[in-house]
Design a protein around this motif. Structure first.
Motif, PDB file in Angstrom:
ATOM      1  N   ILE A  24       8.363   2.028  -2.082  1.00  0.00           N
ATOM      2  CA  ILE A  24       7.144   2.357  -2.817  1.00  0.00           C
ATOM      3  C   ILE A  24       6.552   3.681  -2.339  1.00  0.00           C
ATOM      4  CG2 ILE A  24       4.710   1.682  -3.126  1.00  0.00           C
ATOM      5  CD1 ILE A  24       5.714  -1.235  -3.262  1.00  0.00           C
ATOM      6  N   ASN A  25       6.539   3.866  -1.017  1.00  0.00           N
ATOM      7  CA  ASN A  25       5.953   5.084  -0.455  1.00  0.00           C
ATOM      8  C   ASN A  25       6.619   5.379   0.880  1.00  0.00           C
ATOM      9  OD1 ASN A  25       4.283   7.007   0.835  1.00  0.00           O
ATOM     10  ND2 ASN A  25       2.448   6.223  -0.165  1.00  0.00           N
ATOM     11  N   THR A 108       5.788  -9.657  -7.635  1.00  0.00           N
ATOM     12  CA  THR A 108       6.428  -8.615  -8.442  1.00  0.00           C
ATOM     13  C   THR A 108       6.303  -7.276  -7.721  1.00  0.00           C
ATOM     14  OG1 THR A 108       4.383  -8.087  -9.621  1.00  0.00           O
ATOM     15  CG2 THR A 108       5.785  -9.821 -10.574  1.00  0.00           C
ATOM     16  N   VAL A 109       7.102  -6.329  -8.142  1.00  0.00           N
ATOM     17  CA  VAL A 109       7.033  -4.979  -7.588  1.00  0.00           C
ATOM     18  C   VAL A 109       5.621  -4.426  -7.776  1.00  0.00           C
ATOM     19  CG1 VAL A 109       7.894  -2.609  -7.833  1.00  0.00           C
ATOM     20  CG2 VAL A 109       9.491  -4.534  -7.950  1.00  0.00           C
ATOM     21  N   GLN A 110       5.045  -4.633  -8.964  1.00  0.00           N
ATOM     22  CA  GLN A 110       3.713  -4.107  -9.255  1.00  0.00           C
ATOM     23  C   GLN A 110       2.650  -4.723  -8.344  1.00  0.00           C
ATOM     24  OE1 GLN A 110       3.208  -1.459 -11.413  1.00  0.00           O
ATOM     25  NE2 GLN A 110       1.249  -1.446 -10.348  1.00  0.00           N
ATOM     26  N   LYS A 111       2.771  -6.032  -8.075  1.00  0.00           N
ATOM     27  CA  LYS A 111       1.795  -6.680  -7.187  1.00  0.00           C
ATOM     28  C   LYS A 111       1.857  -6.093  -5.776  1.00  0.00           C
ATOM     29  CE  LYS A 111       1.154 -11.230  -9.283  1.00  0.00           C
ATOM     30  NZ  LYS A 111       1.383 -12.678  -9.121  1.00  0.00           N
ATOM     31  N   LYS A 113       3.003  -3.077  -4.981  1.00  0.00           N
ATOM     32  CA  LYS A 113       2.523  -1.695  -5.067  1.00  0.00           C
ATOM     33  C   LYS A 113       0.991  -1.660  -5.080  1.00  0.00           C
ATOM     34  CE  LYS A 113       3.178   2.561  -7.579  1.00  0.00           C
ATOM     35  NZ  LYS A 113       3.246   3.190  -8.840  1.00  0.00           N
ATOM     36  N   ASP A 114       0.377  -2.508  -5.904  1.00  0.00           N
ATOM     37  CA  ASP A 114      -1.087  -2.580  -5.975  1.00  0.00           C
ATOM     38  C   ASP A 114      -1.679  -2.993  -4.625  1.00  0.00           C
ATOM     39  OD1 ASP A 114      -0.862  -1.901  -8.658  1.00  0.00           O
ATOM     40  OD2 ASP A 114      -1.244  -3.940  -9.391  1.00  0.00           O
ATOM     41  N   GLU A 117      -1.495  -0.108  -2.072  1.00  0.00           N
ATOM     42  CA  GLU A 117      -2.481   0.927  -2.401  1.00  0.00           C
ATOM     43  C   GLU A 117      -3.887   0.487  -1.988  1.00  0.00           C
ATOM     44  OE1 GLU A 117      -1.785   1.745  -6.555  1.00  0.00           O
ATOM     45  OE2 GLU A 117       0.036   2.905  -6.107  1.00  0.00           O
TER      46      GLU A 117
END
Length: 159
Positions: A24-25, A108-111, A113-114, A117
């Motif tokens: 992700i980062n 999930t990937v989005q969870k 990532k959020d 952040e």
């Protein structure tokens, strides 16, 4: 760079989450893995991470017990619970221990990532304060070295 420790007894979940976070980062670094709360405690004390992501139900010591023990010795990091159990009592215990977030598996990937952040935003003021303190210390040290060198150069030689 944010240091993350993952305490998870399921190997695939542990390594998969670690790879995902680093992907992700590049500023996110997995500082270590543990597969139970006892080993997790030792690891967290050793590497002093910014973030600890832990499962709840694990052998030897569960994630909530680990967090409670680390809080007692004032480990100053953000804790996130990652669990397959949506039981409210776990969430309540987590809240009482100052857990930053509670994620339900599967994630999930989005969870993720959020989550990362949000955690980074929470940590930024503390990181910036640490950098300021380090800069001040460095400037003071440099000033002392320079003044001691200039005093030595003004001393008469004994020849």
């Amino acid at each position: 760079m944010l240091k993350v420790v993952i305490v998870e007894d399921e190997y695939m979940a542990q390594t998969g989450l670690g790879h995902l976070i680093e992907k992700i980062n590049p500023e996110y670094h997995i500082a270590g893995y543990a597969d139970n709360g006892c080993d997790g405690m030792v690891l967290v004390k050793e590497v002093k991470p910014d973030i600890v992501i832990t499962d709840i139900k694990m052998p030897r010591m569960n994630g909530l017990e680990m967090i409670e023990s680390l809080r007692k010795i004032h480990m100053d990091c953000l804790f996130v619970i990652l669990s397959g159990y949506a039981e409210f009592s776990y969430a309540q215990q987590g809240i009482s221990l100052g857990v930053t977030d509670y994620l339900l598996k599967p994630v999930t990937v989005q969870k993720i990532k959020d989550l990362m952040e949000r955690l980074e935003k929470k940590l930024k003021p503390a990181c910036q304060e640490t950098k300021k303190e380090e800069a001040i210390y460095s400037d003071r040290k440099s000033t002392r070295l320079n003044s001691s060198h200039s005093q030595q150069s003004r001393m008469p030689s004994s020849a």
